[in-house]
Scaffold this motif. Sequence first.
Motif, short mmCIF file in Angstrom:
data_model
loop_
_atom_site.label_atom_id
_atom_site.label_comp_id
_atom_site.label_asym_id
_atom_site.label_seq_id
_atom_site.Cartn_x
_atom_site.Cartn_y
_atom_site.Cartn_z
N LEU A 210 -6.20 -1.38 12.78
CA LEU A 210 -4.90 -2.03 12.88
C LEU A 210 -3.86 -1.05 13.44
O LEU A 210 -3.36 -1.21 14.53
N CYS A 211 -3.53 -0.02 12.64
CA CYS A 211 -2.44 0.88 13.05
C CYS A 211 -2.85 2.34 13.09
O CYS A 211 -2.03 3.18 13.44
N TYR A 212 -4.08 2.67 12.77
CA TYR A 212 -4.54 4.07 12.83
C TYR A 212 -3.68 4.97 11.95
O TYR A 212 -3.39 6.12 12.31
N ALA A 213 -3.27 4.43 10.79
CA ALA A 213 -2.42 5.23 9.89
C ALA A 213 -3.14 6.50 9.46
O ALA A 213 -2.49 7.51 9.19
N ASN A 214 -4.47 6.47 9.42
CA ASN A 214 -5.18 7.66 8.94
C ASN A 214 -5.00 8.86 9.87
O ASN A 214 -5.23 9.99 9.46
N LEU A 215 -4.56 8.61 11.11
CA LEU A 215 -4.32 9.71 12.05
C LEU A 215 -2.88 10.21 11.98
O LEU A 215 -2.57 11.25 12.55
N ALA A 242 -9.95 -7.84 9.76
CA ALA A 242 -11.16 -7.17 9.25
C ALA A 242 -10.82 -5.68 9.23
O ALA A 242 -10.14 -5.19 10.13
N ALA A 243 -11.28 -4.98 8.21
CA ALA A 243 -10.98 -3.55 8.11
C ALA A 243 -11.85 -2.77 9.09
O ALA A 243 -13.06 -2.99 9.17
N GLY A 244 -11.23 -1.86 9.84
CA GLY A 244 -11.96 -0.98 10.74
C GLY A 244 -12.07 0.42 10.17
O GLY A 244 -11.53 0.71 9.10
N ASN A 245 -12.75 1.29 10.92
CA ASN A 245 -12.95 2.65 10.40
C ASN A 245 -11.63 3.41 10.23
O ASN A 245 -11.53 4.30 9.39
N HIS A 246 -10.60 3.04 11.00
CA HIS A 246 -9.31 3.74 10.84
C HIS A 246 -8.48 3.19 9.69
O HIS A 246 -7.40 3.71 9.42
N GLU A 247 -8.96 2.15 9.01
CA GLU A 247 -8.32 1.74 7.74
C GLU A 247 -8.83 2.60 6.58
O GLU A 247 -8.33 2.47 5.45
N ILE A 255 -12.66 3.95 -2.17
CA ILE A 255 -13.47 3.94 -0.94
C ILE A 255 -12.62 4.34 0.26
O ILE A 255 -13.15 4.68 1.31
N GLY A 256 -11.31 4.30 0.14
CA GLY A 256 -10.43 4.69 1.23
C GLY A 256 -9.60 3.56 1.81
O GLY A 256 -8.78 3.79 2.70
N TYR A 257 -9.82 2.33 1.31
CA TYR A 257 -9.12 1.18 1.89
C TYR A 257 -7.97 0.68 1.01
O TYR A 257 -7.54 -0.47 1.11
N GLY A 302 -17.04 7.32 11.18
CA GLY A 302 -15.81 7.08 11.94
C GLY A 302 -14.53 7.07 11.14
O GLY A 302 -13.45 6.97 11.72
N GLY A 303 -14.61 7.13 9.82
CA GLY A 303 -13.39 7.06 9.03
C GLY A 303 -13.01 8.43 8.48
O GLY A 303 -13.56 9.46 8.89
N ASP A 304 -12.06 8.44 7.55
CA ASP A 304 -11.70 9.71 6.92
C ASP A 304 -12.82 10.21 6.02
O ASP A 304 -12.95 11.41 5.78
N SER A 305 -13.61 9.29 5.48
CA SER A 305 -14.75 9.68 4.65
C SER A 305 -15.96 8.83 5.05
O SER A 305 -15.79 7.73 5.59
N TYR A 306 -17.15 9.35 4.82
CA TYR A 306 -18.37 8.64 5.22
C TYR A 306 -18.78 7.72 4.07
O TYR A 306 -19.21 8.20 3.01
#
Length: 528
Positions: A210-215, A242-247, A255-257, A302-306
């Motif tokens: 969505l917004c790549y807030a994790n970056l 739908a949640a993507g890896n950058h969520e 879990i990171g979401y 692809g996310g902050d954590s595997y």
Amino acid sequence: MNPSSGRSPVSRRGLLAGATGVGLGGAVSLSGVAAAPAAASPLLLPRPDRSGAPRVAGLHLQFGRDASREVVVSWHTTASVSDPRVVYGTAHGGFGRTEQASTSTYRDGASGTEVQVHHARLTGLSADTDYVYAAVHDGAAPELGTVRTAPRGRAAPFTFTSFGDQGTPTLGKRTAGGFVNDNLGSPAAGDTTAGVERIAPLFHLVNGDLCYANLATDRVRTWSDWFENNSRSARHRPWMPAAGNHENERGNGPIGYGAYQAYFDLPASGGDDELRGLWYAFTAGAVRVISLNNDDVAYQDGGDSYVHGYSGGSQQRWLERELAAADADPEIDWIVVCMHQVVISTADRFNGADLGIRETWVPLFDKYGVDLVVCGHEHHYERSHPIRGQQPTDTRTPIPVATDTGTVDTTRGTVHMVIGGGGTSAPSNGLFFDPAKARVITGVGAADPATGKRPPVYVIEDAPWSAFRDADHPYGFAAFEVDPGRRGGRTTIAVTYYAVSGPYGDLVPVDRFTLTRPRGARGGGHRP
Ligand SMILES: [Fe+2]
Ligand SMILES: [Fe+2]
């Protein structure tokens, strides 16, 4: 109204009450009205939020499981509010009903900021009907919106739209050279929303990232920017994500979401509260939409954590139950899946397709006759021929069952669309293999001690399933016009991929095709 002022400001409560016969309650002021006579004294200057209450920010909508009857109205604050509520009704009847909001919170793991998200669930609505509403809490100016409920069954045609991988058009980080966008956004992230509003769909599917807030340097600000950019659309039509890896954000929930799960109030899917909202289904007309979280099954790190395998198979078991129920439901014609990482991609040196999804989801899509899959992750547009079955290769290459690119009978196979040009600064439309091939992630290596990331293992395959690729345009979205058809005939979805060519959401149709299937043909046991 305001204890520090000797004069009551013009009250929006009065304006709305006068217009509709029903007040909003609470001390709501309408800043900016009647400013001229008061300008002589600073004490009398109208000010927003005179009580100190935070504003109603990021107003947006979600459908409930039955989109003809249920809508959730949501907004957020970073301070506690009193009596969050939505008043609503029909355009001719006024704001006759009130629904209290419940509040979800998360504390951002990077900044420590607590975000409060207020969700008011409107139930018992009439199908295919326009509603007006105002979201408000004590001391804040109400924010207004409208929403149309879905038709029930095959009663009427409707249109939905889809894109993923948007980012924001805002600048979030100061550098020596000035401000830059630190969340992979670009000005196009504003243009695509304007483009969706030109179509004015019943709802919009957001295919993850969505917004790549994790970056971002300031993750809460980035989420806020995303909703500020999109509220002009999402307050009028549900944006169903739908949640993507950058969520997946470090430190936000088990879990990171946690942020994603707080901002959205999505249809319940049963099970563990920790997994709430990560997969869900809703029905609009004779379309059952199923939203999945692919980080559970994708191999890519692809996310902050595997978090590969985080649901322990519960998402897959839910998906099979949901697909079996949809396929056995005589009221359902179309099964549409919205997810992030992809089964097909012909981009080189980008993410690639993921064997994990081919192993886990595709056999279920085949078994229960999924018609259409929309996804993102790759930052371009392409689509497959209808696919069914897999070659006995290391990559489980999908098998195309027809090659007509104009009309597709989806009882024969599933069409996959990659719609990831929502607005990022890193488009992948210039990276296509020529001729078409696919780079498939078949696993990951050991984590790099320096970065902690697991490198992908790639295998290249031929791509006989590739039907259309847009190398010319980095940004756009797809529109789906659902025609329920006539009894005894066929139902169709006319699909158009629009490139968004610049400001004002100017649209260029790039790809058009029609999905078709017999109306009323589900009910089990008919799979060819
Ligand atoms: Fe992305
Ligand atoms: Fe992604």
